[in-house]
Scaffold this motif. Sequence first.
Motif, mmCIF file in Angstrom:
data_model
loop_
_atom_site.group_PDB
_atom_site.id
_atom_site.type_symbol
_atom_site.label_atom_id
_atom_site.label_comp_id
_atom_site.label_asym_id
_atom_site.label_seq_id
_atom_site.Cartn_x
_atom_site.Cartn_y
_atom_site.Cartn_z
ATOM 1 N N CYS A 19 -97.641 -89.476 -81.096
ATOM 2 C CA CYS A 19 -97.774 -88.044 -80.784
ATOM 3 C C CYS A 19 -99.064 -87.723 -80.039
ATOM 4 N N LEU A 20 -99.355 -88.477 -79.001
ATOM 5 C CA LEU A 20 -100.561 -88.271 -78.202
ATOM 6 C C LEU A 20 -100.290 -87.292 -77.064
ATOM 7 N N ARG A 21 -101.161 -86.317 -76.906
ATOM 8 C CA ARG A 21 -101.078 -85.389 -75.785
ATOM 9 C C ARG A 21 -101.624 -86.057 -74.515
ATOM 10 N N PRO A 22 -101.260 -85.532 -73.335
ATOM 11 C CA PRO A 22 -101.688 -86.170 -72.083
ATOM 12 C C PRO A 22 -103.199 -86.243 -71.899
ATOM 13 N N GLU A 23 -103.952 -85.292 -72.478
ATOM 14 C CA GLU A 23 -105.401 -85.279 -72.284
ATOM 15 C C GLU A 23 -106.132 -86.200 -73.256
ATOM 16 N N SER A 24 -105.398 -86.911 -74.103
ATOM 17 C CA SER A 24 -106.039 -87.785 -75.079
ATOM 18 C C SER A 24 -106.913 -88.833 -74.400
ATOM 19 N N ARG A 40 -94.190 -73.862 -71.672
ATOM 20 C CA ARG A 40 -94.054 -74.980 -70.733
ATOM 21 C C ARG A 40 -94.137 -76.284 -71.530
ATOM 22 N N GLU A 41 -93.457 -77.279 -71.024
ATOM 23 C CA GLU A 41 -93.323 -78.537 -71.747
ATOM 24 C C GLU A 41 -94.540 -79.435 -71.579
ATOM 25 N N VAL A 42 -94.947 -80.057 -72.667
ATOM 26 C CA VAL A 42 -96.018 -81.054 -72.670
ATOM 27 C C VAL A 42 -95.427 -82.331 -73.260
ATOM 28 N N ARG A 43 -95.455 -83.400 -72.487
ATOM 29 C CA ARG A 43 -94.855 -84.656 -72.957
ATOM 30 C C ARG A 43 -95.840 -85.414 -73.850
#
Length: 329
Positions: A120-125, A317-320
Motif C-alpha cells: 500500500c505504498l503511495r507514489p510519493e513514497s 481522482r485516482e492514486v495508484r
Amino acid sequence: MKTMATAAAIEAFNNIDVYVEHSSGVPKQQPVFMLPRWMQAWRNVFSPDDQLHICVMKERGKSIGVAPLSIKGTTASFVGDPEICDCMDLAVVPGYEKQFYHALLDELAQSGVADLDLRCLRPESTVFSHLAESALDRWGMCSFEPDGVSVEMDLPRDWDQYLASLDGKQRHEIRRKFRRLYNEGEINFVVLENPAEIEREVDPFLKMFRESRSDKALFMSSKMETFFRSMTKAMSEEALIRLFILKVNEASVAACLCFDCQNTMYLYNSGYDTRYSSLSIGLLCKILSIKHSIEIGRKKYDFLKGAEPYKYHLGGREVRLSRCRISFR
C-alpha cells in the motif's frame, strides 16, 4: 531495545508499548495508519505475538526516520494489515533519506532479514526514490507491482467553488438530493471531536455500519469490533477523529468516521440506517463531511482505498498504490 551506532543512532523497538512511550517527535511524514497508537491498537488485537522491529533513527535526540516493521522468519513487512490500513510507508525527514535507508538496511541485515515486503505504498513514497536505490547498491533485487487504488481530491477555498468543480449532472443531483432531504423535516449535521462523546456514539455507528451493507456486516467480526473500539478511543484521545452524524427529526440516520490529520480529512468508514436509504443519507453525510472540511480550511479530502463510483462522482481522482518486494538472497 537495542541501539546501533551510526552517524545518527537507530533504535529498534520490539515492544509496542515501549515504542509508544518513546514516540514523541515522530516525523510529520508518518501516515495516519503508521502512527504509534494506531499500530498499538492493531497489534494488541490482531498480532500480539509477531516479532516487532520498529526502527527509529534519531539525530541529536530528534527523530528523523521511522520504519514500523514486524518480522516473520526472514521477511520484514509493515506493522498492520492492508485490509484495514489504507496506505503505509516509512517516514523520513527530507534530506535524510540516503542516511536513513543505508542505516536501516544495515540494521535489518544484522537482524537476519533477507526480504522486505512493503504494501500500500503511495507514489510519493521514498521507497521508490531512495530505498530501492539503497537496496540495489547492496546487490539486492527489487520489484514493484500494483496494489489497489486510493481516491482523493484537493479542496477549494469555499463550498460554491467545490460545487462548480463538479460536472453539471452531479451538481444537479446533489442539489436535488438535499432538497428532498430538507423536505423531510428538521435536519441536523453534528461533528463530534470529544473522546467521551465519540465513545458514546460507537455502538450506534457500528449498528449502522453493519446494517448498511452485507459485506460490511461480514467485515465487522467480533475481533474487528474490538479493534475498532480500541482504535477510535486511542485516536480520539490524540484529537485525530471526527465523527460526522446526520440527523433527521432528531434520529441519527447516517455517520462517517474520519481522521483529521496533516491538513487532510480521511474518510475511513461510514454507515447509515437503511430505513432512510431512499433519502440517499449515506451519500449526503459524506458530502456534508466534505463541506465541513472545506469550511475549516482542510486542503485535501481522502476517500482512501477502493474505486467505488461515488468517489469519482464527488470529484475524486485516482492514486495508484504499489507493493514493493526487496530480496537480498
